[in-house]
Design an enzyme around this catalytic site. Structure first.
Site, mmCIF file in Angstrom:
data_model
loop_
_atom_site.group_PDB
_atom_site.id
_atom_site.type_symbol
_atom_site.label_atom_id
_atom_site.label_comp_id
_atom_site.label_asym_id
_atom_site.label_seq_id
_atom_site.Cartn_x
_atom_site.Cartn_y
_atom_site.Cartn_z
ATOM 1 N N ASP A 60 -2.811 -2.718 -12.269
ATOM 2 C CA ASP A 60 -2.365 -2.628 -10.881
ATOM 3 C C ASP A 60 -1.229 -1.618 -10.871
ATOM 4 O OD1 ASP A 60 -1.765 -5.075 -8.233
ATOM 5 O OD2 ASP A 60 -1.546 -2.883 -8.275
ATOM 6 N N GLU A 71 -6.960 -1.156 -9.544
ATOM 7 C CA GLU A 71 -7.009 -1.583 -8.140
ATOM 8 C C GLU A 71 -7.477 -0.501 -7.193
ATOM 9 O OE1 GLU A 71 -3.329 -3.067 -6.413
ATOM 10 O OE2 GLU A 71 -4.394 -3.678 -4.591
ATOM 11 N N ASP A 94 1.920 -3.467 -7.901
ATOM 12 C CA ASP A 94 1.672 -4.807 -7.360
ATOM 13 C C ASP A 94 2.872 -5.133 -6.473
ATOM 14 O OD1 ASP A 94 0.614 -7.306 -6.884
ATOM 15 O OD2 ASP A 94 1.587 -8.179 -8.629
ATOM 16 N N THR A 131 2.766 -3.688 -3.012
ATOM 17 C CA THR A 131 2.835 -2.399 -2.306
ATOM 18 C C THR A 131 3.637 -2.498 -1.016
ATOM 19 O OG1 THR A 131 0.748 -1.617 -3.244
ATOM 20 C CG2 THR A 131 1.439 -0.640 -1.158
HETATM 21 C C1 LIP Z 1 -0.028 -8.487 -3.457
HETATM 22 C C2 LIP Z 1 0.026 -9.712 -4.361
HETATM 23 C C3 LIP Z 1 0.775 -10.850 -3.662
HETATM 24 C C4 LIP Z 1 0.037 -11.221 -2.416
HETATM 25 C C5 LIP Z 1 0.034 -10.024 -1.490
HETATM 26 C C6 LIP Z 1 -0.660 -8.815 -2.158
HETATM 27 P P1 LIP Z 1 -0.694 -5.924 -3.655
HETATM 28 O O1 LIP Z 1 -0.741 -7.480 -4.125
HETATM 29 O O2 LIP Z 1 0.670 -9.391 -5.561
HETATM 30 O O3 LIP Z 1 0.905 -11.985 -4.479
HETATM 31 O O4 LIP Z 1 0.651 -12.328 -1.805
HETATM 32 O O5 LIP Z 1 -0.645 -10.363 -0.305
HETATM 33 O O6 LIP Z 1 -2.014 -9.127 -2.362
HETATM 34 O O7 LIP Z 1 -1.776 -5.800 -2.624
HETATM 35 O O8 LIP Z 1 0.637 -5.645 -3.091
HETATM 36 O O9 LIP Z 1 -1.003 -5.118 -4.885
#
Ligand code: LIP
Length: 265
Positions: free
Chosen positions: A85, A69, A88, A90
């Site tokens: 990732d 990512e 995931d 964040t």
């Molecule tokens: C997140 C996703 C989640 C989505 C968030 C965000 P990140 O990924 O896992 O499902 O709703 O908006 O995209 O950006 O935290 O790695």
């Protein structure tokens, strides 16, 4: 080529070790910056965890491709790709909200053969290998059986641009009366693992990236669940759907598709 079991064990080990590294930084001050929008945040811990994973995978699987990512891509020659990732969820990590993971999927050309998702704060490791089933730590997991659409608990998520979030919320309002309720955890990989273990009956989201869903989609299907994309069974950024039954997965897809590209900013 190494056996798929080798990739399963390596993905589990890497995910657990990277999650421990990320969790050790949770109470420490960390820097936060934004990416596509003010809501799309990244921390130094995301980057440090990804650097750790890229270096370890490159050392142990030097001929494999890495898709990550935060930009740690490597192009290999083996046909094997590691889709990672580093954190995931964040936003949850930044807020110390208990839903974030390290997600590692392994693909042989375009087929996912191993997946590991480690819950950073709880320490639980969800994992699967093609044809060997899905597990949470040492225990086999399976989707919840026998759910009716009107009694289904559905996970979903929202993107980062205001226009996209408004469109996604308006769509949610159009279906929430036809299901039991929704849950929004903020980490797609964890939502998908919850479908695999029966904590959710279904999940849909638009605007994801391969590192959000590659590992956990296999964990769903190896747990007896179904994963769909906008067409067919390949999840994508346009639409990712997962459910315990094909009926529920098809219902969710049929409801979302006419509204696509819901993900458009
Ligand atoms: C997140 C996703 C989640 C989505 C968030 C965000 P990140 O990924 O896992 O499902 O709703 O908006 O995209 O950006 O935290 O790695």
């Amino acid at each position: 080529m190494k056996s798929y079991q080798t990739f399963v064990e390596a993905a589990k080990t890497f995910a657990v070790d990277a999650a421990r590294l990320a969790n050790s930084s949770r109470k420490r001050h960390f820097s936060v910056s934004s990416k596509s929008s003010v809501n799309d945040m990244v921390t130094n811990v995301d980057k440090e965890t990804e650097t750790y994973l890229v270096e370890r995978i490159s050392r142990e699987f030097p001929n494999d491709t890495i898709i990550a990512e935060e930009g740690g891509h490597r192009t290999g020659t083996s046909g094997i790709s590691w889709v990672i990732d580093p954190i995931d969820g964040t936003t949850n990590f930044i807020y110390d909200f208990p839903s974030c993971t390290v997600s590692i999927g392994v693909q042989d050309n375009d087929t996912t053969v191993a997946g590991a998702v480690c819950d950073v704060m709880q320490g639980d490791i969800y994992w699967a290998g093609v044809g060997i089933g899905s597990f949470k730590n040492a225990d086999p997991i399976h989707v919840r059986d026998g759910v009716l659409i009107e009694n289904s608990l559905i996970g979903t998520g929202f993107g980062y641009s205001s226009a996209r979030r408004i469109a996604q919320a308006e769509f949610l309002a159009s279906i929430i009366g036809e299901i039991r309720d929704i849950r929004r955890t903020g980490a797609a990989s964890l939502d998908l693992c919850y479908v695999a273990e029966g904590r959710l009956d279904g999940y849909y989201e638009v605007g994801l990236w391969p590192w959000d869903f590659t590992a956990a989609a296999l964990i769903v299907t190896e747990a007896g669940g179904f994963v769909l994309g906008p067409k067919g069974t390949t999840p994508s950024g346009e639409l990712t759907v997962a459910a315990s039954t094909m009926e529920l997965a098809s219902f969710l897809r049929a409801k979302v598709v006419p509204h696509l590209p819901l993900a458009d900013a």
